[in-house]
Design an enzyme around this catalytic site. Sequence first.
Site, PDB file in Angstrom:
ATOM      1  N   ASP A 167       4.257 -18.402   3.247  1.00  0.00           N
ATOM      2  CA  ASP A 167       3.767 -17.034   3.087  1.00  0.00           C
ATOM      3  C   ASP A 167       2.896 -16.900   1.837  1.00  0.00           C
ATOM      4  OD1 ASP A 167       5.929 -17.394   1.338  1.00  0.00           O
ATOM      5  OD2 ASP A 167       7.060 -15.645   2.037  1.00  0.00           O
ATOM      6  N   ASP A 184       2.943 -19.387  -5.184  1.00  0.00           N
ATOM      7  CA  ASP A 184       3.089 -18.643  -6.435  1.00  0.00           C
ATOM      8  C   ASP A 184       3.107 -19.653  -7.588  1.00  0.00           C
ATOM      9  OD1 ASP A 184       3.630 -16.016  -7.666  1.00  0.00           O
ATOM     10  OD2 ASP A 184       5.659 -16.740  -7.983  1.00  0.00           O
ATOM     11  N   LYS A 223      -1.582 -17.082  -5.151  1.00  0.00           N
ATOM     12  CA  LYS A 223      -1.671 -16.383  -6.447  1.00  0.00           C
ATOM     13  C   LYS A 223      -1.977 -17.429  -7.515  1.00  0.00           C
ATOM     14  CE  LYS A 223       1.916 -12.783  -6.233  1.00  0.00           C
ATOM     15  NZ  LYS A 223       3.286 -12.497  -6.705  1.00  0.00           N
ATOM     16  N   PHE A 247       2.964  -8.143  -7.126  1.00  0.00           N
ATOM     17  CA  PHE A 247       4.041  -8.422  -6.179  1.00  0.00           C
ATOM     18  C   PHE A 247       3.671  -7.804  -4.838  1.00  0.00           C
ATOM     19  CE2 PHE A 247       8.059  -8.395  -4.040  1.00  0.00           C
ATOM     20  CZ  PHE A 247       8.589  -9.613  -4.423  1.00  0.00           C
ATOM     21  N   ARG A 305       9.738  -7.062   5.432  1.00  0.00           N
ATOM     22  CA  ARG A 305       9.103  -8.220   6.094  1.00  0.00           C
ATOM     23  C   ARG A 305       8.378  -7.795   7.371  1.00  0.00           C
ATOM     24  NH1 ARG A 305      11.028 -13.001   3.776  1.00  0.00           N
ATOM     25  NH2 ARG A 305      13.197 -13.028   3.078  1.00  0.00           N
TER      26      ARG A 305
END
Length: 181
Positions: free
Chosen positions: A101, A104, A133, A155, A168
Amino acid sequence: MDQEIKAFGGVLYSEEQIARRVAELGDVISRDYAGKELMLVAVLKGSVVFLADLMRSIKIPCGIGFIGTSSYSGISTTKSVTITIPLTQSVKGKNVIIVEDILDTGYTLQTLKAYMLEDQGAKDVRICTMLDKPGRREVPEIKADYYGFAIPNEFVIGYGLDYNEMYRNLPFIGTLDESKL
Ligand code: IMP
Ligand code: MG
């Protein structure tokens, strides 16, 4: 929007924008893996929505598998990643794309890539993440071979991504205003 979202910051990518981008990713992957045996391994649970769309936009035969990790709780990341749900499919000798997904810090994908290559004997492992990100990266050698959108350090929720297991199911990707949580 029917679902109430506490500290909602706004829509970052709409359902339509996501669909267009996922179709493009499917085209590129289909070209890159033409004539090869491809296995998509989705990281539970955040990537299931992305996987369902991506696999249908890939026009060559491909297998799917799942694996689960934990490293994240609420809004802060811890650095040790454990495999909580074992790999459902053998990847030995296969060309694997790990479907995530969001990329990070990079610890999750660093752990999973090494696991598939070194412990499970995959032939080749690439990474396809819906969101990247880059500003949060702590493992610089981990890069997305394929990604939907690069985003700033905010976020995000929806399209599989959660905040404490909520949201979700939102069809779009939105931001949460962390100062209001
Ligand atoms: P990494 O190991 O730090 O790269 O973390 C990857 C995991 O953290 C993802 O699979 C997500 O589950 C979670 N994560 C990171 N950023 C966000 C976010 O903005 N929203 C929701 N989950 C996130
Ligand atoms: Mg996740």
